[in-house]
Design an enzyme around this catalytic site. Structure first.
Site, PDB file in Angstrom:
ATOM      1  N   HIS A  57       0.870  -1.176   0.000  1.00  0.00           N
ATOM      2  CA  HIS A  57       0.000   0.000   0.000  1.00  0.00           C
ATOM      3  C   HIS A  57       0.909   1.229   0.000  1.00  0.00           C
ATOM      4  O   HIS A  57       1.204   1.801   1.049  1.00  0.00           O
ATOM      5  CB  HIS A  57      -0.901  -0.014   1.239  1.00  0.00           C
ATOM      6  CG  HIS A  57      -1.955   1.046   1.247  1.00  0.00           C
ATOM      7  ND1 HIS A  57      -3.195   0.854   1.816  1.00  0.00           N
ATOM      8  CD2 HIS A  57      -1.965   2.311   0.763  1.00  0.00           C
ATOM      9  CE1 HIS A  57      -3.917   1.959   1.685  1.00  0.00           C
ATOM     10  NE2 HIS A  57      -3.184   2.857   1.060  1.00  0.00           N
ATOM     11  N   GLU A  88      -2.560  -1.727  -3.135  1.00  0.00           N
ATOM     12  CA  GLU A  88      -3.657  -0.986  -2.528  1.00  0.00           C
ATOM     13  C   GLU A  88      -3.356   0.506  -2.538  1.00  0.00           C
ATOM     14  O   GLU A  88      -2.198   0.923  -2.565  1.00  0.00           O
ATOM     15  CB  GLU A  88      -3.866  -1.418  -1.073  1.00  0.00           C
ATOM     16  CG  GLU A  88      -4.180  -2.877  -0.889  1.00  0.00           C
ATOM     17  CD  GLU A  88      -4.385  -3.230   0.571  1.00  0.00           C
ATOM     18  OE1 GLU A  88      -4.967  -4.298   0.830  1.00  0.00           O
ATOM     19  OE2 GLU A  88      -3.953  -2.449   1.452  1.00  0.00           O
ATOM     20  N   HIS A 209      -7.681  -6.287   7.496  1.00  0.00           N
ATOM     21  CA  HIS A 209      -7.464  -5.229   8.482  1.00  0.00           C
ATOM     22  C   HIS A 209      -7.661  -5.797   9.879  1.00  0.00           C
ATOM     23  O   HIS A 209      -8.766  -6.137  10.294  1.00  0.00           O
ATOM     24  CB  HIS A 209      -8.374  -4.017   8.289  1.00  0.00           C
ATOM     25  CG  HIS A 209      -7.726  -2.750   8.800  1.00  0.00           C
ATOM     26  ND1 HIS A 209      -6.951  -1.941   8.003  1.00  0.00           N
ATOM     27  CD2 HIS A 209      -7.719  -2.199  10.029  1.00  0.00           C
ATOM     28  CE1 HIS A 209      -6.495  -0.919   8.701  1.00  0.00           C
ATOM     29  NE2 HIS A 209      -6.931  -1.057   9.941  1.00  0.00           N
TER      30      HIS A 209
END
Length: 262
Positions: A57, A88, A209
């Protein structure tokens, strides 16, 4: 067959794939100018231990993953054709530049602010649909699967499908907080309902997450059709004690226990 490529129409068609997020490896490396720990070496160790994918990310401030990491991992993964590369980020910030340059297997659109510590909510519909539509279309035209980071909101799944996205990634922080509390069952029910709605609309299903070795198996038992989990913070934290290879194998065992559950 790589589980990331299965249709995900039922919970037992291939094991859920584990994609290892390497952001925290890069965060540690960036504290010194020595180039250690190596992000690409960590990717190799994770893949050799059985991980089916790598996630990064890259944020605009490059506080962990940097642009050269994105490209170095893309080159590395040409040697691992069975593995998938997931990038991401916010497509309204810097993500699309990487999608155009690297063309990963999957890009996950995340609505985080540039200065945000970590992702903390999903996209909203219909509010975000109009600005996401051309970006979803562009990524798919490049041959890149598009996953939208979403809260467990069953009624939003039709809007995601109509937008043209391929998958949703369920934001699982609320489940992680509820795990082991009296609220666990009711929170999980919301994720189960959202997964069923996503599958009904023909969407693939990812999750991530704050998933960890304690809560992952329970989540996969309850939530049908999860094709991929992306795990970084807890996995890298565990690796400090257990080593990265053994930690990856631990997470794979958590996944396998879910699929062995009657």
């Amino acid at each position: 067959m790589n589980p990331l490529l299965t249709t995900g129409l039922d919970a037992h068609r291939g094991f859920t794939a584990l994609s290892v997020n390497l952001n925290k490896v890069a965060l540690l490396r960036n504290t010194r100018a020595l180039g250690i720990p190596s992000v690409t070496r960590a990717a190799v160790v994770a893949l050799e231990a059985g991980a089916q994918g790598i996630t990064v990310h890259p944020r605009p401030d490059e506080r962990h993953i940097r642009a050269h990491d994105v490209h170095a991992l893309a080159e590395l993964l040409t040697q691992w054709p069975q593995a998938e590369y997931n990038i991401e980020g916010n497509p309204l910030h810097n993500l699309m530049d990487f999608v155009r340059a690297v063309r990963p297997h999957q890009c996950t659109f995340v609505p985080d602010a540039a200065d945000q510590a970590t992702s903390d909510h999903g996209w909203l519909f219909p509010q975000d649909g109009e600005r996401l539509k051309p970006l979803v279309d562009e990524a798919r035209s490049l041959g890149v699967r598009v996953s939208l980071f979403m809260d467990p909101t069953p009624q939003a799944m039709r809007a995601v499908r109509e937008l043209g996205a391929d998958r949703v990634e369920l934001y699982t922080e609320t489940y992680a907080r509820a795990h082991g509390t009296p609220e666990q069952a009711s929170v999980l029910a919301g994720f189960t309902a959202t997964a069923e709605a996503a599958l009904h609309e023909g969407l693939g299903l990812n999750a991530g997450h704050d998933l960890n070795r304690d809560n992952l198996t329970d989540f996969l038992i309850a939530v049908p059709g999860v094709q991929e989990v992306s795990i970084g913070h807890a996995l890298i934290a565990d690796a400090l004690e257990r080593g990265l290879s053994e930690t990856v194998r631990d997470y794979l065992r958590c996944i396998h226990r879910a699929f062995a559950h009657p």
